[in-house]
Design a protein around this motif. Structure first.
Motif, mmCIF file in Angstrom:
data_model
loop_
_atom_site.group_PDB
_atom_site.id
_atom_site.type_symbol
_atom_site.label_atom_id
_atom_site.label_comp_id
_atom_site.label_asym_id
_atom_site.label_seq_id
_atom_site.Cartn_x
_atom_site.Cartn_y
_atom_site.Cartn_z
ATOM 1 N N ALA A 73 0.834 -1.208 0.000
ATOM 2 C CA ALA A 73 0.000 0.000 0.000
ATOM 3 C C ALA A 73 0.866 1.255 0.000
ATOM 4 N N ILE A 74 1.876 1.289 0.859
ATOM 5 C CA ILE A 74 2.769 2.454 0.911
ATOM 6 C C ILE A 74 3.571 2.567 -0.377
ATOM 7 N N GLY A 75 4.028 1.435 -0.902
ATOM 8 C CA GLY A 75 4.769 1.473 -2.164
ATOM 9 C C GLY A 75 3.947 2.065 -3.293
ATOM 10 N N ALA A 76 2.656 1.702 -3.345
ATOM 11 C CA ALA A 76 1.781 2.240 -4.386
ATOM 12 C C ALA A 76 1.466 3.705 -4.133
ATOM 13 N N ALA A 77 1.234 4.078 -2.875
ATOM 14 C CA ALA A 77 0.928 5.471 -2.552
ATOM 15 C C ALA A 77 2.106 6.375 -2.890
ATOM 16 N N ASP A 78 3.313 5.878 -2.769
ATOM 17 C CA ASP A 78 4.490 6.673 -3.113
ATOM 18 C C ASP A 78 4.514 7.002 -4.603
ATOM 19 N N ARG A 79 3.955 6.138 -5.429
ATOM 20 C CA ARG A 79 3.962 6.347 -6.881
ATOM 21 C C ARG A 79 2.681 7.018 -7.392
ATOM 22 N N ARG A 80 1.686 7.103 -6.519
ATOM 23 C CA ARG A 80 0.441 7.779 -6.894
ATOM 24 C C ARG A 80 0.062 8.775 -5.789
ATOM 25 N N ALA A 81 1.044 9.475 -5.291
ATOM 26 C CA ALA A 81 0.808 10.350 -4.138
ATOM 27 C C ALA A 81 -0.249 11.410 -4.426
ATOM 28 N N ARG A 82 -0.358 11.864 -5.665
ATOM 29 C CA ARG A 82 -1.340 12.904 -5.992
ATOM 30 C C ARG A 82 -2.756 12.363 -6.059
ATOM 31 N N ARG A 83 -2.900 11.065 -6.175
ATOM 32 C CA ARG A 83 -4.241 10.486 -6.285
ATOM 33 C C ARG A 83 -4.751 9.933 -4.959
ATOM 34 N N VAL A 84 -3.834 9.624 -4.064
ATOM 35 C CA VAL A 84 -4.231 9.017 -2.790
ATOM 36 C C VAL A 84 -4.440 10.102 -1.747
ATOM 37 N N ASP A 85 -5.601 10.097 -1.112
ATOM 38 C CA ASP A 85 -5.924 11.130 -0.123
ATOM 39 C C ASP A 85 -5.483 10.756 1.288
ATOM 40 N N ARG A 86 -5.420 9.464 1.573
ATOM 41 C CA ARG A 86 -5.016 9.046 2.918
ATOM 42 C C ARG A 86 -4.606 7.576 2.873
ATOM 43 N N VAL A 87 -3.640 7.236 3.720
ATOM 44 C CA VAL A 87 -3.247 5.841 3.911
ATOM 45 C C VAL A 87 -3.593 5.460 5.348
ATOM 46 N N VAL A 88 -4.281 4.347 5.509
ATOM 47 C CA VAL A 88 -4.639 3.853 6.834
ATOM 48 C C VAL A 88 -3.777 2.633 7.156
ATOM 49 N N HIS A 89 -3.006 2.742 8.245
ATOM 50 C CA HIS A 89 -2.203 1.623 8.741
ATOM 51 C C HIS A 89 -3.084 0.840 9.711
ATOM 52 N N LEU A 90 -3.623 -0.269 9.270
ATOM 53 C CA LEU A 90 -4.521 -1.061 10.102
ATOM 54 C C LEU A 90 -3.709 -2.095 10.876
ATOM 55 N N ASP A 91 -3.424 -1.774 12.142
ATOM 56 C CA ASP A 91 -2.616 -2.632 13.015
ATOM 57 C C ASP A 91 -1.374 -3.125 12.280
ATOM 58 N N SER A 92 -0.670 -2.174 11.720
ATOM 59 C CA SER A 92 0.538 -2.485 10.940
ATOM 60 C C SER A 92 1.653 -1.547 11.351
ATOM 61 N N GLY A 93 2.828 -1.817 10.825
ATOM 62 C CA GLY A 93 3.996 -1.026 11.188
ATOM 63 C C GLY A 93 4.175 0.201 10.329
ATOM 64 N N LEU A 94 5.400 0.750 10.408
ATOM 65 C CA LEU A 94 5.778 1.931 9.630
ATOM 66 C C LEU A 94 6.845 1.529 8.619
ATOM 67 N N PRO A 95 6.441 1.175 7.402
ATOM 68 C CA PRO A 95 7.440 0.775 6.404
ATOM 69 C C PRO A 95 8.442 1.890 6.131
ATOM 70 N N ARG A 96 9.702 1.502 5.907
ATOM 71 C CA ARG A 96 10.759 2.479 5.642
ATOM 72 C C ARG A 96 11.473 2.144 4.350
ATOM 73 N N ASN A 97 11.963 3.152 3.713
ATOM 74 C CA ASN A 97 12.702 2.970 2.468
ATOM 75 C C ASN A 97 13.908 2.067 2.688
ATOM 76 N N GLY A 98 14.060 1.093 1.806
ATOM 77 C CA GLY A 98 15.208 0.206 1.864
ATOM 78 C C GLY A 98 15.089 -0.943 2.835
#
Length: 524
Positions: free
Chosen positions: A87-112
């Motif tokens: 989800a975060i990987g896709a939002a990074d490539r479509r940042a202008r289209r995505v209004d919000r990302v919801v982390h549902l009992d998940s972590g904080l993905p980091r680059n690399g």
């Protein structure tokens, strides 16, 4: 109209979202659950070779691009568990289209960083550490097995193995049966390939939905932010909101109505916002100790500090073990925190050597080396000629409480007392430590006659309080010698919050008890 794109976690597919999606649709929103390659549909049965994180990012991108760009739609990406990584990987490539990302009992993905790092299973993380693939090639693997690992699969859990991946609290038996029946093997490439981000996703508002039954809460996140972890500073941005659900790791199965309400509110920008850290004021854990204690001579031996009493003959020692995880770059380090030095000086005032050490509990994976640091510090202290090596007490705080397990399981004869203050006494469900030795609530069965002094706070975080009650129940069953000192109005880390007579009395009583058990001549 809001369009929710729902991305499931490990071993699961679109079926887990059925009731939540139906409720979102009934509320007037659109709901699209993403069929992740290899986990949903024909590929789940025919093979997973070559499937990696990029494959799943492409699946989410396809779901975004399938929506009508001309329509007035607000896109909310919801990632559960592993699903937050694609989800975060896709939002990074479509940042202008995505209004919000919801982390549902998940972590904080980091680059690399691959999704492997976030798995709640330490043995599995250790097994595949260094096998991450970078740009399609093995990275850090010297045995030539990385390609084989990336093409392999992780078998789905058996019916009774789901708690290994997250609490199943609240999930009906029939839903757990179905979850098991429809579970698919997880392609290892999805876990081993590092996530690659450009930084565009940083502009997208986010919401964290924390499932308290799985070990997360807003209060705990706020506490971790207060410790100064740079990785968590962004969570105080006003565009970041939080909700809690009193359930386990699978809210779409345990409480779909409540989850639907939270998702709709998250899409509207609602939710709790964390208190920002005041850079001009010292953080709470660096505030003054709640008791006025005299300064005593202090000696520094590597990572160990000795606070020395006014005595010529060998004295007992009380070793104070800080909690955590504490960021590796935190300054000052714990042995200079006023609360810990205050306890050490209080012990010295009572005639014992007060010992504070820095151990390397910087991450949840660090418990083994932190345990080794504590053991080494104890040996250093016992070897000091000013210490009576046969009169030692160990005192654990907060997340350091799990480190008490080794000493409870097989107490040495020289260990006169074990104390714990607002401790965590069993791994939280999402910590991935349930199969390790760091479970005091189980180890207490071996404590024998070792006295345990437990300071319990009445306003403890529920997820931590549950581990204390688990410990006390186990202690009662095995007849362990446990004295509980209750602080009815005390919070976690209450010594850093304020000064009250109740709290001062509790600290003094705990110290008197410990010193009496170690045998010094005086008590403060």
């Amino acid at each position: 109209m809001t369009a929710f794109i729902l991305v499931s976690g490990m071993f699961t597919g679109t079926h887990v979202w059925q009731e939540t999606a139906a409720r979102l649709t009934a509320a007037g929103a659109q709901a699209h659950s993403v069929a992740l390659t290899g986990l949903d549909g024909p590929r789940a049965a025919t093979g997973t070779g070559g499937i990696d994180l990029e494959t799943h990012i492409a699946d989410v991108l396809a779901a975004i691009d399938a929506l009508d760009t001309a329509a007035d739609q607000r896109i909310v990406l919801v990632g559960h568990d592993y699903g937050i990584h694609p989800a975060i990987g896709a939002a990074d490539r479509r940042a202008r289209r995505v209004d919000r990302v919801v982390h549902l009992d998940s972590g904080l993905p980091r680059n690399g960083v691959p999704a492997l790092a976030a798995l709640p299973d330490q043995p599995l993380r250790e097994k595949y550490a260094g096998w991450e693939a970078t740009d399609g090639d093995a990275g850090g693997d010297t045995n030539g097995d990385a390609d084989e690992a990336s093409d392999g699969v992780l078998p789905p859990p058996a019916h009774d193995e789901w708690p290994r991946w997250g609490s199943t609290a609240g999930v009906p038996g029939t839903a757990l049966d179905r979850l098991t029946a429809l579970a698919a093997p997880q392609p290892l490439g999805t876990l081993l390939q590092p996530l690659r981000l450009t930084g565009a996703v940083d502009s997208v508002p986010t919401t964290g939905v924390l499932c308290t039954g799985n070990g997360s809460s807003i209060e705990m996140v706020q506490m971790l932010v207060g410790l100064g972890d740079p990785a968590l500073r962004a969570l105080t941005d006003p565009r970041v909101t939080f909700f809690e659900l009193p359930t386990g790791h699978w809210p779409m199965l345990s409480c779909p109505a409540e989850l639907t309400d939270v998702l709709l509110r998250a899409a509207a920008g609602e939710g709790h916002r964390l208190e920002p850290v005041d850079a001009t004021a010292p953080p709470a854990h660096l505030g003054p100790f709640l008791l006025d204690v005299p300064e005593v001579p202090r000696e520094r031996h590597g990572t160990v500090d000795l606070h020395l009493p006014d005595a010529e003959e060998p004295r007992p020692a009380v070793v104070f073990v800080h909690g955590g995880p504490v960021p590796a770059d935190a300054r000052p380090t714990p042995r200079d925190w006023p609360t810990l030095t205050g306890y050490a000086r209080l012990a010295a005032e009572g005639g014992a050597v007060g010992v504070v050490l820095d151990h390397r509990l910087h991450d949840l994976t660090d418990y083994p080396r932190a345990a080794a640091d504590v053991a080494a510090a104890v040996e250093l202290v016992r070897a000091d000629p000013r210490v009576d090596a046969d009169r030692i007490a160990l005192w654990f705080f907060s997340g350091g409480g799990l480190l008490a397990a080794d000493w409870l399981d097989t107490p040495p004869a020289w260990l006169r007392c074990l104390a714990a203050t607002y401790p965590i006494l069993a791994p939280l469900p999402n910590w991935g430590l349930s199969g390790t030795r760091f479970r005091p609530a189980r180890a207490v069965a071996g404590a024998g006659a070792l006295p345990v002094v437990l300071t319990r706070v009445g306003l403890e975080m529920p997820e931590i309080a549950a581990t204390v009650e688990e410990f006390l129940t186990a202690a009662k069953d095995c007849g362990a010698d446990v004295e509980v000192i209750d602080v009815p109005h005390g919070h976690h880390a209450f010594e850093t919050i304020d000064r009250t007579d109740e709290w001062r009395a509790a600290v003094r009583r705990a110290m008197r008890t410990v010193l009496a058990l170690t045998g010094p001549d005086e008590a403060p």
